[in-house]
Design an enzyme around this catalytic site. Structure first.
Site, PDB file in Angstrom:
ATOM      1  N   GLU A  43       1.425   1.056   2.124  1.00 24.90           N
ATOM      2  CA  GLU A  43       2.871   1.094   1.929  1.00 24.90           C
ATOM      3  C   GLU A  43       3.611   1.872   0.737  1.00 24.90           C
ATOM      4  OE1 GLU A  43       4.097  -3.207   0.668  1.00 24.90           O
ATOM      5  OE2 GLU A  43       6.052  -2.247   0.070  1.00 24.90           O
ATOM      6  N   ARG A  47      11.218   3.503  -3.660  1.00 16.71           N
ATOM      7  CA  ARG A  47      11.553   3.314  -5.019  1.00 16.71           C
ATOM      8  C   ARG A  47      11.890   4.569  -5.598  1.00 16.71           C
ATOM      9  NH1 ARG A  47       7.789  -1.676  -6.835  1.00 16.71           N
ATOM     10  NH2 ARG A  47       7.992  -2.986  -4.970  1.00 16.71           N
ATOM     11  N   LYS A 131       5.674 -11.783   3.905  1.00 12.62           N
ATOM     12  CA  LYS A 131       5.175 -11.512   2.539  1.00 12.62           C
ATOM     13  C   LYS A 131       5.618 -12.517   1.494  1.00 12.62           C
ATOM     14  CE  LYS A 131       6.244  -7.880  -1.016  1.00 12.62           C
ATOM     15  NZ  LYS A 131       6.899  -6.664  -1.214  1.00 12.62           N
TER      16      LYS A 131
HETATM   17  C1  3PG Z   1       5.587  -4.468  -6.728  1.00  9.05           C
HETATM   18  O1  3PG Z   1       6.517  -5.273  -6.888  1.00  9.05           O
HETATM   19  O2  3PG Z   1       5.429  -3.354  -7.043  1.00  9.05           O
HETATM   20  C2  3PG Z   1       4.639  -4.905  -5.647  1.00  9.05           C
HETATM   21  O3  3PG Z   1       4.723  -6.158  -5.349  1.00  9.05           O
HETATM   22  C3  3PG Z   1       3.210  -4.848  -6.299  1.00  9.05           C
HETATM   23  O4  3PG Z   1       2.985  -5.780  -7.419  1.00  9.05           O
HETATM   24  P1  3PG Z   1       1.997  -5.576  -8.343  1.00  9.05           P
HETATM   25  O5  3PG Z   1       2.309  -4.356  -9.357  1.00  9.05           O
HETATM   26  O6  3PG Z   1       2.158  -6.787  -9.337  1.00  9.05           O
HETATM   27  O7  3PG Z   1       0.896  -5.551  -7.565  1.00  9.05           O
END
Ligand code: 3PG
Length: 212
Positions: A43, A47, A131
């Protein structure tokens, strides 16, 4: 929209790494390191400004990777990500505009939900693969087990707050096909170009087993 294909993607590996690319030059070696460790479904989040070019570069140069586009929040991102080479999308939540964008773009969508009502709304919109986000604040394993009784026909990729140590408890839930997480791609390893460490993390994640 083919829900079977999305379930196939979710069942490819026990963990989907959630990846933020800070330097486009990292994208291809990072993807290769994950694939070398047995993690093919990636994924790539939007961002950072490098998200979309990273998807394009990985699609062109890492043929074994199955690319998802993450942090989808805008309808116009669907066609751009599809054209760049993403085969599925992940969103933190679900809106009417995103439902429409998924239908018109043909991009498979794994939408985020956090409550039973959101599961029911997503189901009414045609989504059976969801999800759970953010998974741990939403109630984690207890939430997933509680929801399996009244809402048995949905399958989750819980994401948010999961680690290598806790992933197995999630994967043991009968309504979980895979989990998502950022622990396979630590920022310091990426910045150091320590691809061997990332392959080691990917191999450990690949060895986790799901219940389905
Ligand atoms: C995020 O928001 O970056 C993802 O949900 C992954 O979360 P994590 O860093 O807690 O694995």
């Amino acid at each position: 929209m083919s829900s079977l294909r999305l379930l196939d993607i979710m069942q490819t590996s026990p963990v989907i790494p959630v990846i933020a690319i800070d330097d486009l030059a990292h994208a291809v070696p990072l993807a290769r390191a994950l694939v070398a460790g047995g993690i093919r479904v990636l994924e790539i989040t939007l961002r950072t400004v490098h998200g979309m070019p990273a998807i394009r570069a990985i699609a062109e140069q890492v043929p074994d990777a199955i690319i998802g586009v993450g942090t989808l929040t805008q309808a116009e991102e669907f066609t751009a990500a599809r054209d760049a080479g993403a085969v599925f999308g992940v969103s933190p939540g679900l809106t009417a505009a995103l439902v429409q964008a998924a239908q018109s773009s043909g991009l498979l969508l794994l939408p985020g939900v956090m409550t039973p009502s959101e599961v029911m709304s997503a189901r009414e919109a045609g989504f059976r693969q969801l999800k759970l986000f953010p998974a741990v604040p939403a109630g984690g394993v207890g939430m997933l087990n509680a929801i399996a009784g009244p809402l048995p026909d949905v399958t989750f990729c819980p994401t948010g707050g999961i680690s290598q140590e806790s992933a197995g408890q999630f994967l043991a839930c009968k309504n979980v096909a895979c989990v998502g997480g950022s622990w396979l791609t630590p920022r310091d390893a990426i910045m150091a170009g320590d691809w061997a460490r990332i392959t080691t993390l990917a191999k450990a994640a690949s060895a986790l087993r799901r219940a389905l």
